[in-house]
Each structure stands twice: as structure tokens, then as C-alpha cells.
Design a protein around this motif. Structure first.
Motif, PDB file in Angstrom:
ATOM      1  N   ARG A 269     -13.479  -2.680   1.596  1.00 30.00           N
ATOM      2  CA  ARG A 269     -12.748  -3.828   2.154  1.00 30.00           C
ATOM      3  C   ARG A 269     -13.518  -5.144   2.096  1.00 30.00           C
ATOM      4  NH1 ARG A 269     -11.197  -2.899   8.163  1.00 30.00           N
ATOM      5  NH2 ARG A 269     -13.478  -3.018   8.265  1.00 30.00           N
ATOM      6  N   PRO A 270     -14.827  -5.180   2.395  1.00 32.38           N
ATOM      7  CA  PRO A 270     -15.538  -6.467   2.317  1.00 32.38           C
ATOM      8  C   PRO A 270     -15.589  -7.045   0.905  1.00 32.38           C
ATOM      9  CG  PRO A 270     -16.784  -4.877   3.620  1.00 32.38           C
ATOM     10  CD  PRO A 270     -15.698  -4.117   2.929  1.00 32.38           C
ATOM     11  N   HIS A 271     -15.434  -6.211  -0.094  1.00 30.75           N
ATOM     12  CA  HIS A 271     -15.550  -6.654  -1.483  1.00 30.75           C
ATOM     13  C   HIS A 271     -14.200  -6.939  -2.129  1.00 30.75           C
ATOM     14  CE1 HIS A 271     -19.746  -5.424  -1.228  1.00 30.75           C
ATOM     15  NE2 HIS A 271     -19.335  -4.266  -0.744  1.00 30.75           N
ATOM     16  N   GLY A 272     -13.130  -6.388  -1.573  1.00 30.45           N
ATOM     17  CA  GLY A 272     -11.800  -6.596  -2.126  1.00 30.45           C
ATOM     18  C   GLY A 272     -10.749  -5.971  -1.232  1.00 30.45           C
ATOM     19  N   PRO A 273     -10.275  -6.687  -0.221  1.00 24.70           N
ATOM     20  CA  PRO A 273      -9.315  -6.099   0.731  1.00 24.70           C
ATOM     21  C   PRO A 273      -8.043  -5.574   0.070  1.00 24.70           C
ATOM     22  CG  PRO A 273     -10.164  -8.197   1.540  1.00 24.70           C
ATOM     23  CD  PRO A 273     -10.648  -8.067   0.135  1.00 24.70           C
ATOM     24  N   ALA A 274      -7.500  -6.328  -0.876  1.00 24.19           N
ATOM     25  CA  ALA A 274      -6.260  -5.903  -1.516  1.00 24.19           C
ATOM     26  C   ALA A 274      -6.460  -4.615  -2.310  1.00 24.19           C
ATOM     27  CB  ALA A 274      -5.731  -7.009  -2.432  1.00 24.19           C
ATOM     28  N   ALA A 275      -7.551  -4.536  -3.059  1.00 26.66           N
ATOM     29  CA  ALA A 275      -7.833  -3.341  -3.840  1.00 26.66           C
ATOM     30  C   ALA A 275      -8.108  -2.146  -2.930  1.00 26.66           C
ATOM     31  CB  ALA A 275      -9.026  -3.577  -4.766  1.00 26.66           C
ATOM     32  N   ALA A 276      -8.798  -2.393  -1.812  1.00 30.85           N
ATOM     33  CA  ALA A 276      -9.096  -1.308  -0.866  1.00 30.85           C
ATOM     34  C   ALA A 276      -7.815  -0.730  -0.283  1.00 30.85           C
ATOM     35  CB  ALA A 276     -10.008  -1.820   0.248  1.00 30.85           C
ATOM     36  N   VAL A 277      -6.897  -1.610   0.132  1.00 29.08           N
ATOM     37  CA  VAL A 277      -5.610  -1.148   0.666  1.00 29.08           C
ATOM     38  C   VAL A 277      -4.790  -0.465  -0.434  1.00 29.08           C
ATOM     39  CG1 VAL A 277      -3.400  -1.918   1.609  1.00 29.08           C
ATOM     40  CG2 VAL A 277      -5.528  -2.861   2.504  1.00 29.08           C
ATOM     41  N   GLY A 278      -4.823  -1.057  -1.628  1.00 27.21           N
ATOM     42  CA  GLY A 278      -4.086  -0.465  -2.743  1.00 27.21           C
ATOM     43  C   GLY A 278      -4.570   0.931  -3.080  1.00 27.21           C
ATOM     44  N   TYR A 279      -5.881   1.127  -3.008  1.00 30.58           N
ATOM     45  CA  TYR A 279      -6.426   2.447  -3.311  1.00 30.58           C
ATOM     46  C   TYR A 279      -5.964   3.471  -2.286  1.00 30.58           C
ATOM     47  CZ  TYR A 279      -9.766   6.052  -4.671  1.00 30.58           C
ATOM     48  OH  TYR A 279     -10.335   7.238  -5.086  1.00 30.58           O
ATOM     49  N   VAL A 280      -5.970   3.090  -0.997  1.00 22.39           N
ATOM     50  CA  VAL A 280      -5.487   4.001   0.040  1.00 22.39           C
ATOM     51  C   VAL A 280      -4.016   4.327  -0.195  1.00 22.39           C
ATOM     52  CG1 VAL A 280      -5.002   4.250   2.506  1.00 22.39           C
ATOM     53  CG2 VAL A 280      -7.165   3.241   1.763  1.00 22.39           C
ATOM     54  N   ALA A 281      -3.213   3.305  -0.501  1.00 22.31           N
ATOM     55  CA  ALA A 281      -1.769   3.516  -0.707  1.00 22.31           C
ATOM     56  C   ALA A 281      -1.501   4.429  -1.898  1.00 22.31           C
ATOM     57  CB  ALA A 281      -1.077   2.170  -0.895  1.00 22.31           C
ATOM     58  N   LEU A 282      -2.222   4.205  -2.984  1.00 21.46           N
ATOM     59  CA  LEU A 282      -1.996   5.002  -4.189  1.00 21.46           C
ATOM     60  C   LEU A 282      -2.476   6.439  -4.014  1.00 21.46           C
ATOM     61  CD1 LEU A 282      -2.956   2.313  -6.836  1.00 21.46           C
ATOM     62  CD2 LEU A 282      -0.719   3.428  -6.636  1.00 21.46           C
ATOM     63  N   ARG A 283      -3.595   6.622  -3.326  1.00 14.50           N
ATOM     64  CA  ARG A 283      -4.066   7.992  -3.071  1.00 14.50           C
ATOM     65  C   ARG A 283      -3.094   8.723  -2.146  1.00 14.50           C
ATOM     66  NH1 ARG A 283      -7.662  10.602  -6.212  1.00 14.50           N
ATOM     67  NH2 ARG A 283      -9.208  11.293  -4.706  1.00 14.50           N
ATOM     68  N   THR A 284      -2.534   7.991  -1.180  1.00 14.16           N
ATOM     69  CA  THR A 284      -1.538   8.600  -0.300  1.00 14.16           C
ATOM     70  C   THR A 284      -0.289   8.977  -1.084  1.00 14.16           C
ATOM     71  OG1 THR A 284      -2.374   7.283   1.562  1.00 14.16           O
ATOM     72  CG2 THR A 284      -0.181   8.241   1.797  1.00 14.16           C
ATOM     73  N   LEU A 285       0.121   8.116  -2.002  1.00 23.74           N
ATOM     74  CA  LEU A 285       1.272   8.427  -2.852  1.00 23.74           C
ATOM     75  C   LEU A 285       0.999   9.670  -3.697  1.00 23.74           C
ATOM     76  CD1 LEU A 285       4.033   7.782  -4.063  1.00 23.74           C
ATOM     77  CD2 LEU A 285       2.881   6.187  -5.635  1.00 23.74           C
ATOM     78  N   GLU A 286      -0.187   9.743  -4.275  1.00 24.19           N
ATOM     79  CA  GLU A 286      -0.558  10.911  -5.079  1.00 24.19           C
ATOM     80  C   GLU A 286      -0.496  12.185  -4.241  1.00 24.19           C
ATOM     81  OE1 GLU A 286      -4.457  12.797  -7.406  1.00 24.19           O
ATOM     82  OE2 GLU A 286      -4.521  10.725  -6.668  1.00 24.19           O
ATOM     83  N   ALA A 287      -1.046  12.127  -3.028  1.00 19.59           N
ATOM     84  CA  ALA A 287      -1.030  13.296  -2.151  1.00 19.59           C
ATOM     85  C   ALA A 287       0.395  13.680  -1.773  1.00 19.59           C
ATOM     86  CB  ALA A 287      -1.849  13.017  -0.895  1.00 19.59           C
ATOM     87  N   SER A 288       1.247  12.693  -1.568  1.00 17.28           N
ATOM     88  CA  SER A 288       2.638  12.964  -1.204  1.00 17.28           C
ATOM     89  C   SER A 288       3.369  13.698  -2.317  1.00 17.28           C
ATOM     90  CB  SER A 288       3.359  11.647  -0.874  1.00 17.28           C
ATOM     91  OG  SER A 288       2.739  10.992   0.208  1.00 17.28           O
ATOM     92  N   VAL A 289       3.120  13.275  -3.548  1.00 15.82           N
ATOM     93  CA  VAL A 289       3.760  13.947  -4.690  1.00 15.82           C
ATOM     94  C   VAL A 289       3.265  15.387  -4.806  1.00 15.82           C
ATOM     95  CG1 VAL A 289       4.066  13.926  -7.194  1.00 15.82           C
ATOM     96  CG2 VAL A 289       4.101  11.777  -5.918  1.00 15.82           C
TER      97      VAL A 289
END
Length: 228
Positions: free
Chosen positions: A72-92
Motif C-alpha cells: 500500500r505505501p508504494h501503490g495503493p491502487a495496485a495493492a487494492v487491485g491485487y487483493v480484489a483480483l486474488r479474491t476473484l480468483e479464489a471465488s472462481v
């Protein structure tokens, strides 16, 4: 700093869990997602594989949650995006687990589910598709998001995110070709993406996530040009 190292090492441990569970689960299904003509394995084997995939899904989300405060300190948008995409992967992945279970078992009983063979084959096919979409397509995207952040902020040795970018592109391209029936799965093409996760986990254990030059100051123009 000690807290950050603990988070990094915990994330590395969960990456290890994802490797073990994914590698063990696939053959237990009896060729699912690698051979469209193969049937499901025995009830016990499929149930064991399903449990492993549930653990896999939890570990997939866990890696992103543990890395989030470090990224998050280095890239908040990318950090949130990574969490969202990993959650999507797990959901599938979990959709595939729920889909395949009725083909081999009913809850709270050891009796056969008694489904029509065509219905069972359809559920099997749905699981195969979730394997292609989740680990096959969503995973390369989240790897690319993370690799770009690590590369642009120089948070790990350069060759590691390069592996992620190359491996993600290769796996995504292969699975798009598989979707359109142009080829079957080519396991060798997944090696760079697998190597990316191994090298990333090793870096997390040995040095954590931090800029190569902590004292280096970036100009405002350069900082504005970096994609978070």
C-alpha cells in the motif's frame, strides 16, 4: 520493520500452500482440466481434491491480504487491485468446487448422488471451465498487476517481476487458445509463472519488500508517471 518481515514471511508460507494444494488437487480429480475425455476419479479422491482446493482458495486470498499493508505505501491502487483480483480468483475456484461435488456425493451421506450421467458430465465440465478461467486467466492478470508494481518501484530484484510479466503473458495466451479450441493445455508454458512465485516467495523470506535504494528521492514528475 520486524512486523513487515513477519508479514512477508507469512505471505511466502501461503504461496507455498497454494503450490502444494494446486499440484496435489489436479490429479486427484482424475484428469479434470487437462483431459476433456477423462472422467472424474472416485468419490473419496474427488472429495479430497475439493478440500485441497478450498484450502487453496483461502491461501490465495491470504497472500494478497498479507501483502496489502506492505504494498500500500508504494501503490495503493495496485495493492487494492491485487487483493480484489486474488479474491476473484479464489471465488472462481470455489465455484468449481461447489459445481463438482454434486457429481460424486450428497451431504451427510456416503450414498451415490444418483445423478443422470449427462448431469454429472455437465458439472464436471463446469469445474473444468472454472480451472481455465480462475487459475488460467485471472491469476496471470493479478500476477501482472503485482509484477508491474514491484518492477516500477524496485521492491524486489528486477528479474523476479520480469518472470511474472513473461509468465503471466504466456499462461494467459495459452488459456485463451485453449478456450477457443486452438490447442490443449501446455504445462511447460506455466513454468515461468511458477518460477515467478517461487522467486517472489524466496525474496519475501530473505529480504521482504522494500526499495533497492530506500534513500533515493524521486522527482514529482517521475512519481506521477509511475502506475500505482
Amino acid at each position: 520493520m520486524f512486523h513487515d518481515r513477519r508479514l512477508a514471511r507469512a505471505a511466502a508460507a501461503l504461496y507455498f500452500v497454494t503450490w502444494v494444494t494446486s499440484v496435489l488437487a489436479l490429479p486427484l480429480y482424475g484428469g479434470s482440466a487437462t483431459d476433456s475425455t477423462a472422467g472424474l476419479a472416485s468419490r473419496a479422491s474427488v472429495l479430497t481434491a475439493s478440500v485441497l482446493e478450498v484450502v487453496l482458495a483461502l491461501a490465495v486470498v491470504g497472500t494478497s491480504l498479507l501483502l496489502y499493508p506492505l504494498l500500500r505505501p508504494h501503490g495503493p491502487a495496485a495493492a487494492v487491485g491485487y487483493v480484489a483480483l486474488r479474491t476473484l480468483e479464489a471465488s472462481v475456484i470455489l465455484v468449481g468446487v461447489v459445481a463438482v461435488l454434486p457429481a460424486v456425493a450428497r451431504p451427510a451421506t456416503t450414498a451415490s448422488p444418483g445423478l443422470d450421467p449427462a448431469v454429472g458430465a455437465g458439472l464436471h465440465l463446469l469445474h473444468d471451465w472454472t480451472f481455465i478461467v480462475g487459475p488460467g486467466l485471472v491469476n496471470p492478470v493479478n500476477a501482472t498487476v503485482l509484477a508491474l508494481l514491484l518492477l516500477r518501484k524496485q521492491l524486489v530484484p528486477r528479474f523476479i517481476p520480469v518472470l511474472g510479466l513473461v509468465g503471466g503473458g504466456m499462461v494467459a495466451t495459452m488459456n485463451v487458445a485453449v478456450m477457443f479450441g486452438l490447442t490443449g493445455p501446455i504445462p511447460l508454458l506455466a513454468i515461468p509463472l511458477f518460477a515467478w512465485e517461487i522467486c517472489l516467495a524466496s525474496a519475501l523470506v530473505l529480504r521482504g519488500i522494500r526499495p533497492n535504494s530506500p534513500g533515493k528521492h524521486h522527482s514529482p514528475a517521475l512519481t506521477a508517471g509511475v502506475v500505482a
